[in-house]
Design a protein around this motif. Structure first.
Motif, short mmCIF file in Angstrom:
data_model
loop_
_atom_site.label_atom_id
_atom_site.label_comp_id
_atom_site.label_asym_id
_atom_site.label_seq_id
_atom_site.Cartn_x
_atom_site.Cartn_y
_atom_site.Cartn_z
N UNK A 2 43.26 86.89 21.34
CA UNK A 2 44.28 87.25 20.36
C UNK A 2 45.66 87.02 20.94
N UNK A 3 46.58 86.58 20.07
CA UNK A 3 47.95 86.32 20.49
C UNK A 3 48.92 87.12 19.63
N UNK A 4 50.01 87.60 20.20
CA UNK A 4 51.04 88.29 19.43
C UNK A 4 51.79 87.27 18.60
N UNK A 9 57.46 90.45 23.69
CA UNK A 9 56.17 90.85 24.22
C UNK A 9 55.79 92.20 23.62
N UNK A 10 54.83 92.18 22.74
CA UNK A 10 54.36 93.40 22.09
C UNK A 10 53.46 94.18 23.04
N UNK A 11 53.48 95.52 22.91
CA UNK A 11 52.83 96.39 23.88
C UNK A 11 51.50 96.92 23.35
N UNK A 12 50.52 96.96 24.25
CA UNK A 12 49.31 97.76 24.07
C UNK A 12 49.38 98.84 25.14
N UNK A 36 49.38 87.37 25.59
CA UNK A 36 50.15 87.58 24.37
C UNK A 36 50.74 88.97 24.22
N UNK A 37 50.27 89.92 25.05
CA UNK A 37 50.73 91.30 24.93
C UNK A 37 51.05 91.85 26.31
N UNK A 38 51.95 92.83 26.32
CA UNK A 38 52.28 93.52 27.57
C UNK A 38 51.46 94.80 27.62
N UNK A 63 51.63 97.83 19.37
CA UNK A 63 50.59 97.48 18.40
C UNK A 63 49.42 98.46 18.42
N UNK A 64 48.94 98.82 19.61
CA UNK A 64 47.76 99.68 19.74
C UNK A 64 48.01 100.71 20.83
#
Length: 558
Positions: A2-4, A9-12, A36-38, A63-64
């Motif tokens: 999966x890619x943001x 940089x979107x966070x999990x 894709x995520x930090x 995001x999560x």
């Protein structure tokens, strides 16, 4: 993998108090989503909340959020409930052992849990990644991007400033407050070419400067829907409190083209409550704002339109249509209407109260003004649940809270659980048989004259904050001559219209009015505006749902 979809940089975020487990889940997340995520990890609820607040201030996306259930000081459900207020759009996952699945199921109601995962999750390719892939897909398809905050420049004792802050807060519109006396406030005023004599100044996310904006203009500028998308609907719901939101959810979910019209902000009086602890399904309580936000999102998910800052001034029958007229002269029509206008707090008649409203005297706005009450002596007028909830909430930060009650005690009008909380609060005092005789002050409230309702003895006290929660005045004056009401203005419906077995005057159908139907066929009433209603959130939601059922029956026979 999966890619943001956002350049940032979107966070999990993951939180687990076991360092080994924390490192393991962060390792698995980075391996699959690191491009894709930090991935941000924390080892306690408090440190995770601190990380979330820092991300929020920087404007980063989350995001999560994955949280372990068994953590000391703050368990995973408690953490997710607080995280909900920081990033309400983030998908929430609870990590549990098999023995904790009951807690995870409870969390579905408490924090709108999206999923729970059993530990261990090996192999992650089967038990972890598919779940997160689905949640990330759902998050990317939602309106997850943060809204740039609206800026409000005002004065602490400016009534228009207070009204704007309350309107934005109750409508879940993010805003930042700047005092006109502070440097940043002065800079914003200068940039807008304003001298500060007229406040507030509102700067919308697109950079538009509004000085003392009227509510409809403000609503439109901050992105709230104010104009109906159609001219005709199956159902128009007037009022956005629990009854109206309940009607909108059930109407839209059952296929009716539904529009809800609210003159100020959804939630009604319940939406201003700091904590509702006796609503079914929320054993840990829920704030009025959280309950309102969930109901509003739920109605929108089913396709209901929600219009804000639209004042309804008229209702008329035109053949099979029911026409709802607005204050600006426009109108919308429907096959049926549900009146869920609710009630408003009665105004204190004491001298000085009207002039000082919004400048120390407030009606049901304790949430908005609570931060300003830190370390202050606060007075609350009222003996019902709304007053009790406000007193308990304000007591968290105020030096003292004095609850002024006209009656002999709280037992006649307040729930037992609230009375217990008030008795246990060391800084809350109840003064029975006491009324406000006058509000004192020029530019803002400085004191009160209190009177003993039995002896008549008067006493002057210092006060900068007075919150009023008295009585229930129905918002039905605009219906005068349209539907039948009782002597207090509450709407009569169903059996109350036929006490002698005969239909009300002008009733043209060969059946009696349905249970919640008013004296106008196809026009129903639900919630506090109805005569003899229970004045409780649960009953209002139930009446909203019941009214929709009766709307279906009416439409089938029309």
């Amino acid at each position: 993998m999966a890619q943001a979809t956002d350049a940032a940089r979107t966070v999990i975020l993951t939180v687990d108090d076991d360092p080994g487990v924390s490192r393991a889940i962060a390792r698995d997340l980075r391996r699959h989503y690191g491009d894709g995520y930090r991935i941000v990890r924390a080892e306690s609820g408090e440190s995770a909340l601190e990380a979330l607040r820092e991300l929020k201030l920087r404007g980063d996306l989350v995001a999560v959020i994955l949280a372990d259930y068994r953590m000391p000081q703050m368990n995973g459900i408690e953490f997710l409930e607080q995280a909900l207020g920081v990033y309400p759009g983030a998908r929430r996952v609870l990590l549990t052992a098999y023995a904790d699945t009951d807690a995870a199921i409870d969390a579905i109601n408490v924090v709108d849990l999206d999923h729970y995962l059993l530990k261990p999750w090996d192999p992650p390719e089967e038990k972890l990644y598919p779940v997160l892939d689905d949640l990330l897909t759902a998050w990317r398809s939602s309106d997850y991007r943060p809204v740039p905050a609206t800026k409000v420049v005002g004065h602490r004792w400016s009534a228009p400033s207070s009204r704007v802050r309350e309107f934005l807060a109750r409508n879940q519109v993010p805003y930042r407050w700047y005092s006109s006396d502070e440097a940043e406030g002065q800079r914003l005023l200068a940039a807008a070419g304003a001298d500060g004599r007229r406040l507030p100044l509102v700067v919308t996310p697109d950079g538009t400067a509004l000085i003392e904006p009227e509510t409809p203009e403000l609503a439109a500028r901050v992105g709230l829907a104010t104009t109906p998308a159609s001219e005709f609907y199956d159902l128009v719901v007037i009022g956005g409190g629990p009854a109206g939101l309940g009607a909108a959810v059930y109407g839209a979910s059952e296929g009716l083209r539904t529009v809800l019209v609210e003159r100020s902000a959804t939630g009604g009086q319940a939406g201003q409550s700091s904590r509702i602890e006796n609503y079914l399904g929320f054993p840990d309580g829920v704030s009025g704002a959280q309950l309102t936000d969930r109901a509003r999102r739920q109605a929108g998910r089913f396709g209901a339109e929600i219009l804000t800052a639209r004042e309804v001034t008229g209702l008329e029958a035109s053949g099979p249509a029911r026409v709802v007229r607005f204050s600006d002269g426009s109108a919308v029509a429907a096959h049926s209407v549900i009146l869920a206008t609710g009630v408003t707090y009665r105004q204190l008649p004491a001298p000085g109260c009207a002039d000082l409203t919004g400048r120390g005297v407030y009606y049901g706005s304790s949430l908005t003004e609570a931060a300003s009450c830190e370390g202050q002596d606060v007075y609350v007028v009222g003996g019902a649940n709304s007053a009790g909830q406000a007193a308990v909430f304000l007591a968290r930060g105020a030096k003292s809270v004095t609850l002024l009650v006209r009656g002999e005690s709280l037992t006649a009008s307040m729930s037992y659980y609230l009375i217990q909380q008030i008795e246990e609060a060391p800084n809350v005092t109840v003064r029975p048989r006491t009324v406000v005789d006058a509000a004192l002050g020029a530019d803002h409230l400085k004191g009160l004259t209190l009177r003993d309702a039995v002896s008549g003895a008067r006493e002057d006290v210092e006060a900068q904050y007075l919150f009023v929660f008295i009585g229930a005045a129905p918002l039905t004056d605009w219906l005068d001559g349209t539907v039948l009401r009782d002597e207090h203005g509450f709407i009569l419906a169903g059996p109350d219209l036929t006490p002698d077995g005969r239909p009300p005057a002008g009733w043209e159908l060969d059946r009696p009015p349905y249970h919640l139907e008013t004296s106008v066929p196809g026009v129903f009433v639900a919630g506090d505006a109805r005569a003899q209603s229970a004045k409780r959130v649960a009953s209002a939601v139930g009446e909203g749902a019941m009214a929709v059922m009766l709307v279906h029956r009416y439409l089938e026979q029309s």
